[in-house]
Design a protein around this motif. Structure first.
Motif, PDB file in Angstrom:
ATOM      1  N   GLN A  55      64.226  36.865  26.753  1.00 14.33           N
ATOM      2  CA  GLN A  55      65.100  36.962  27.100  1.00 14.33           C
ATOM      3  C   GLN A  55      66.085  37.323  24.999  1.00 14.33           C
ATOM      4  O   GLN A  55      65.542  37.171  24.570  1.00 14.33           O
ATOM      5  CB  GLN A  55      65.749  35.836  27.056  1.00 14.33           C
ATOM      6  N   GLY A  56      66.815  38.163  25.066  1.00 15.95           N
ATOM      7  CA  GLY A  56      67.298  38.941  23.914  1.00 15.95           C
ATOM      8  C   GLY A  56      66.624  39.455  23.177  1.00 15.95           C
ATOM      9  O   GLY A  56      67.287  40.351  22.050  1.00 15.95           O
ATOM     10  N   THR A  57      66.009  39.819  23.636  1.00 13.25           N
ATOM     11  CA  THR A  57      64.362  40.671  22.753  1.00 13.25           C
ATOM     12  C   THR A  57      64.289  42.195  22.675  1.00 13.25           C
ATOM     13  O   THR A  57      64.694  41.913  24.323  1.00 13.25           O
ATOM     14  CB  THR A  57      63.239  40.005  23.004  1.00 13.25           C
ATOM     15  N   TRP A  58      63.528  42.756  22.900  1.00 16.90           N
ATOM     16  CA  TRP A  58      63.229  44.405  23.435  1.00 16.90           C
ATOM     17  C   TRP A  58      62.226  44.340  24.962  1.00 16.90           C
ATOM     18  O   TRP A  58      62.479  44.894  24.730  1.00 16.90           O
ATOM     19  CB  TRP A  58      62.100  44.925  21.641  1.00 16.90           C
ATOM     20  N   LEU A  59      61.877  42.620  24.879  1.00 17.01           N
ATOM     21  CA  LEU A  59      61.035  42.923  25.768  1.00 17.01           C
ATOM     22  C   LEU A  59      62.082  42.540  27.588  1.00 17.01           C
ATOM     23  O   LEU A  59      61.521  42.169  28.152  1.00 17.01           O
ATOM     24  CB  LEU A  59      59.967  42.554  25.995  1.00 17.01           C
ATOM     25  N   ASP A  60      63.357  41.991  26.854  1.00  9.91           N
ATOM     26  CA  ASP A  60      64.158  41.454  27.965  1.00  9.91           C
ATOM     27  C   ASP A  60      64.395  43.103  29.229  1.00  9.91           C
ATOM     28  O   ASP A  60      64.665  43.738  28.406  1.00  9.91           O
ATOM     29  CB  ASP A  60      65.656  41.307  26.672  1.00  9.91           C
ATOM     30  N   GLY A  61      64.055  42.383  29.905  1.00  8.69           N
ATOM     31  CA  GLY A  61      64.383  43.301  31.049  1.00  8.69           C
ATOM     32  C   GLY A  61      63.082  43.596  32.034  1.00  8.69           C
ATOM     33  O   GLY A  61      63.090  43.945  33.101  1.00  8.69           O
ATOM     34  N   SER A  62      61.587  43.305  30.700  1.00  9.04           N
ATOM     35  CA  SER A  62      60.406  43.863  31.359  1.00  9.04           C
ATOM     36  C   SER A  62      60.023  42.576  32.339  1.00  9.04           C
ATOM     37  O   SER A  62      60.719  41.198  32.916  1.00  9.04           O
ATOM     38  CB  SER A  62      59.722  43.461  29.923  1.00  9.04           C
ATOM     39  N   ARG A  63      58.818  42.763  33.219  1.00  8.45           N
ATOM     40  CA  ARG A  63      58.937  41.651  33.827  1.00  8.45           C
ATOM     41  C   ARG A  63      57.005  41.940  33.850  1.00  8.45           C
ATOM     42  O   ARG A  63      55.987  42.144  33.294  1.00  8.45           O
ATOM     43  CB  ARG A  63      58.809  42.196  35.337  1.00  8.45           C
ATOM     44  N   LEU A  64      56.733  40.370  34.687  1.00  9.14           N
ATOM     45  CA  LEU A  64      54.659  40.289  33.639  1.00  9.14           C
ATOM     46  C   LEU A  64      54.000  40.345  35.205  1.00  9.14           C
ATOM     47  O   LEU A  64      55.238  39.541  36.235  1.00  9.14           O
ATOM     48  CB  LEU A  64      54.756  38.655  33.368  1.00  9.14           C
ATOM     49  N   THR A  65      53.548  40.991  35.933  1.00  6.34           N
ATOM     50  CA  THR A  65      52.266  41.002  37.377  1.00  6.34           C
ATOM     51  C   THR A  65      51.935  40.603  36.639  1.00  6.34           C
ATOM     52  O   THR A  65      50.641  40.709  35.757  1.00  6.34           O
ATOM     53  CB  THR A  65      52.735  41.985  37.468  1.00  6.34           C
ATOM     54  N   ILE A  66      50.866  39.048  37.282  1.00  4.20           N
ATOM     55  CA  ILE A  66      49.419  38.437  37.086  1.00  4.20           C
ATOM     56  C   ILE A  66      48.665  38.916  38.538  1.00  4.20           C
ATOM     57  O   ILE A  66      49.122  38.676  39.586  1.00  4.20           O
ATOM     58  CB  ILE A  66      50.149  37.146  36.884  1.00  4.20           C
ATOM     59  N   THR A  67      47.071  39.279  37.696  1.00  2.59           N
ATOM     60  CA  THR A  67      46.092  39.242  39.489  1.00  2.59           C
ATOM     61  C   THR A  67      45.387  38.106  39.047  1.00  2.59           C
ATOM     62  O   THR A  67      44.686  38.422  37.576  1.00  2.59           O
ATOM     63  CB  THR A  67      45.271  40.643  38.977  1.00  2.59           C
ATOM     64  N   GLU A  68      45.297  37.146  40.054  1.00  2.72           N
ATOM     65  CA  GLU A  68      44.094  36.501  39.318  1.00  2.72           C
ATOM     66  C   GLU A  68      42.896  36.220  39.606  1.00  2.72           C
ATOM     67  O   GLU A  68      43.015  36.931  41.046  1.00  2.72           O
ATOM     68  CB  GLU A  68      44.863  34.526  40.533  1.00  2.72           C
ATOM     69  N   ILE A  69      42.581  36.266  38.761  1.00  2.00           N
ATOM     70  CA  ILE A  69      40.771  36.430  39.262  1.00  2.00           C
ATOM     71  C   ILE A  69      39.811  35.259  39.413  1.00  2.00           C
ATOM     72  O   ILE A  69      40.430  34.166  39.088  1.00  2.00           O
ATOM     73  CB  ILE A  69      39.977  37.029  37.225  1.00  2.00           C
ATOM     74  N   PRO A  70      38.957  35.190  40.476  1.00  2.00           N
ATOM     75  CA  PRO A  70      38.722  34.182  40.797  1.00  2.00           C
ATOM     76  C   PRO A  70      37.320  33.713  40.211  1.00  2.00           C
ATOM     77  O   PRO A  70      36.642  34.133  39.126  1.00  2.00           O
ATOM     78  CB  PRO A  70      37.437  34.328  42.433  1.00  2.00           C
ATOM     79  N   PHE A  71      37.049  32.491  39.673  1.00  2.00           N
ATOM     80  CA  PHE A  71      35.806  31.267  39.509  1.00  2.00           C
ATOM     81  C   PHE A  71      35.022  31.622  40.367  1.00  2.00           C
ATOM     82  O   PHE A  71      34.865  31.202  41.160  1.00  2.00           O
ATOM     83  CB  PHE A  71      36.618  30.319  39.234  1.00  2.00           C
TER      84      PHE A  71
END
Length: 132
Positions: A55-71
């Motif tokens: 928030q408040g940085t040049w990355l504001d508005g970006s989103r994170l998606t995560i793919t879980e890798i199995p153990f």
């Protein structure tokens, strides 16, 4: 809380990515991460921490998606792969051999970055001049 430290490292990596680019107008839209289940990082917590940190940085508005890798572990006695569980002390279910090789589940990496560039958008919107 691993997620705070992971977010700090992720932001450092994204800032380095931006610094290496000739076009500094690149705006990150989505960061795609691979997170192994054996990293002890909670994906939902990582997304929450990331959203607060940008928030408040040049990355504001970006989103994170995560793919879980199995153990996944490999038994060196029978050469089979299996899902190690703490209830079994991560031992092989076929022969009770201790976990000696981790095949996957320790990953924590940026898989890809989706971004847009104002420079590219300006070129796309510029009128096409035809040569005669």
């Amino acid at each position: 809380m691993h997620e705070v430290d992971m977010t700090k490292c992720l932001l450092i990596s994204l800032n380095e990515w931006r610094d290496r680019r000739e076009d500094t107008s690149a705006m990150v839209e989505t960061v795609h991460l691979d997170v192994g289940r054996f990293t002890c990082v909670e994906p939902d917590q990582l997304v929450t921490t990331y959203n607060a940190a940008v928030q408040g940085t040049w990355l504001d508005g970006s989103r994170l998606t995560i793919t879980e890798i199995p153990f996944v572990g490999r038994c060196l006695i029978c050469n089979g792969t299996y899902d190690p569980v703490p209830e079994n002390a991560y031992r092989s279910p076929c022969c009770d051999n201790p976990l000696e090789e981790i095949v996957s589940g320790r990953e924590l990496r940026i898989r890809s970055i989706d971004y847009r560039s104002d420079a590219a958008a300006a070129l796309e919107s510029a009128p096409i001049q035809r040569q005669r």
